[in-house]
Design an enzyme around this catalytic site. Structure first.
Site, PDB file in Angstrom:
ATOM      1  N   ARG A 136      -3.310  -0.684   5.439  1.00 39.29           N
ATOM      2  CA  ARG A 136      -3.873  -1.791   4.672  1.00 39.29           C
ATOM      3  C   ARG A 136      -2.928  -2.968   4.511  1.00 39.29           C
ATOM      4  O   ARG A 136      -3.299  -4.121   4.774  1.00 39.29           O
ATOM      5  CB  ARG A 136      -4.327  -1.297   3.288  1.00 39.29           C
ATOM      6  CG  ARG A 136      -5.436  -0.274   3.365  1.00 39.29           C
ATOM      7  CD  ARG A 136      -5.680   0.383   2.039  1.00 39.29           C
ATOM      8  NE  ARG A 136      -4.566   1.298   1.705  1.00 39.29           N
ATOM      9  CZ  ARG A 136      -4.462   1.959   0.565  1.00 39.29           C
ATOM     10  NH1 ARG A 136      -5.379   1.798  -0.371  1.00 39.29           N
ATOM     11  NH2 ARG A 136      -3.459   2.774   0.354  1.00 39.29           N
ATOM     12  N   CYS A 189       0.866  -1.177   0.000  1.00 35.23           N
ATOM     13  CA  CYS A 189       0.000   0.000   0.000  1.00 35.23           C
ATOM     14  C   CYS A 189       0.906   1.232   0.000  1.00 35.23           C
ATOM     15  O   CYS A 189       2.090   1.117  -0.309  1.00 35.23           O
ATOM     16  CB  CYS A 189      -1.001  -0.019   1.164  1.00 35.23           C
ATOM     17  SG  CYS A 189      -0.314   0.189   2.819  1.00 35.23           S
ATOM     18  N   ASP A 199      -8.200   3.517   1.444  1.00 31.92           N
ATOM     19  CA  ASP A 199      -7.235   3.866   2.485  1.00 31.92           C
ATOM     20  C   ASP A 199      -7.996   4.421   3.683  1.00 31.92           C
ATOM     21  O   ASP A 199      -8.621   5.473   3.586  1.00 31.92           O
ATOM     22  CB  ASP A 199      -6.245   4.900   1.957  1.00 31.92           C
ATOM     23  CG  ASP A 199      -5.082   5.135   2.904  1.00 31.92           C
ATOM     24  OD1 ASP A 199      -5.157   4.709   4.078  1.00 31.92           O
ATOM     25  OD2 ASP A 199      -4.097   5.761   2.475  1.00 31.92           O
TER      26      ASP A 199
END
EC number: 3.1.3.48
Length: 145
Positions: A13, A7, A117
Site C-alpha cells: 500500500r 503501512c 491490505d
C-alpha cells in the site's frame, strides 16, 4: 511539504501511495518530498510487491525503484504529514511518537477509513490502487505548494 506514507511492510500500500502522490505532485508543480515506510522490518531493502508494481505500471506509474524501509524516530521529526493506511498501523505510529508535534502529523490516509491490505488477496490490488489514486487526487487539490 514532506509527506510519508506508512503501512505494515512497506511493499504493497504505502509504495503505491508514495509513487502516485510523488508523480501527481511533480505533475502539478508542487515541490513535495514523498516517501514511504513500514512499521515492520521484514522487507527492508526489498522492492515493492510485484503485484503493486504491476498495478501501478498498468496505470502509468513506476514504483519499481522504491525500496522498503522501516519507520524511524527521525522520520517522525522530518516529515510534515505522515499518512497511515489502517487503524493498527496508525496506533503503532502514534505509540512511537514522543511529543505532541510528532503526534499531530499522523493521520489515517483515508479519513475515517482503512486501505485494506491486499497482500493475501491478488484480486484486491486493483481496488487498493483505485482507493489510493482517488485519495492522492484529493491531497493534491487540498495541498499547498
Amino acid at each position: 511539504m514532506k509527506v510519508l506514507m506508512v503501512c505494515l511492510g512497506n511493499i504493497c500500500r504505502s509504495p503505491l501511495a508514495h509513487g502516485i502522490l510523488a508523480h501527481k505532485a511533480k505533475e502539478s508543480g508542487k515541490n513535495w518530498i514523498v516517501e514511504s515506510a513500514g512499521t515492520g522490518n521484514w522487507h527492508i531493502g526489498n522492492a515493492p510487491d510485484s503485484r503493486s508494481i504491476a498495478v501501478a505500471a498498468k496505470y502509468g506509474f513506476d514504483i519499481s525503484q522504491q525500496r522498503a524501509q522501516q519507520l524511524t524516530q527521525e522520520m517522525l521529526d522530518y516529515y510534515d504529514k505522515i499518512y497511515v493506511m489502517d487503524e493498527q498501523n496508525y496506533q503503532d505510529v502514534v505509540e512511537m511518537t514522543q511529543n505532541d508535534a510528532q503526534k499531530s502529523k499522523v493521520e489515517l490516509f483515508l479519513p475515517g477509513g482503512t486501505v485494506p491490505d491486499p497482500y493475501w488477496d491478488d484480486n484486491m490490488f486493483e481496488l487498493v490502487f483505485k482507493m489510493i489514486h482517488a485519495r492522492c487526487d484529493q491531497l493534491i487539490k487540498e495541498g499547498r505548494k
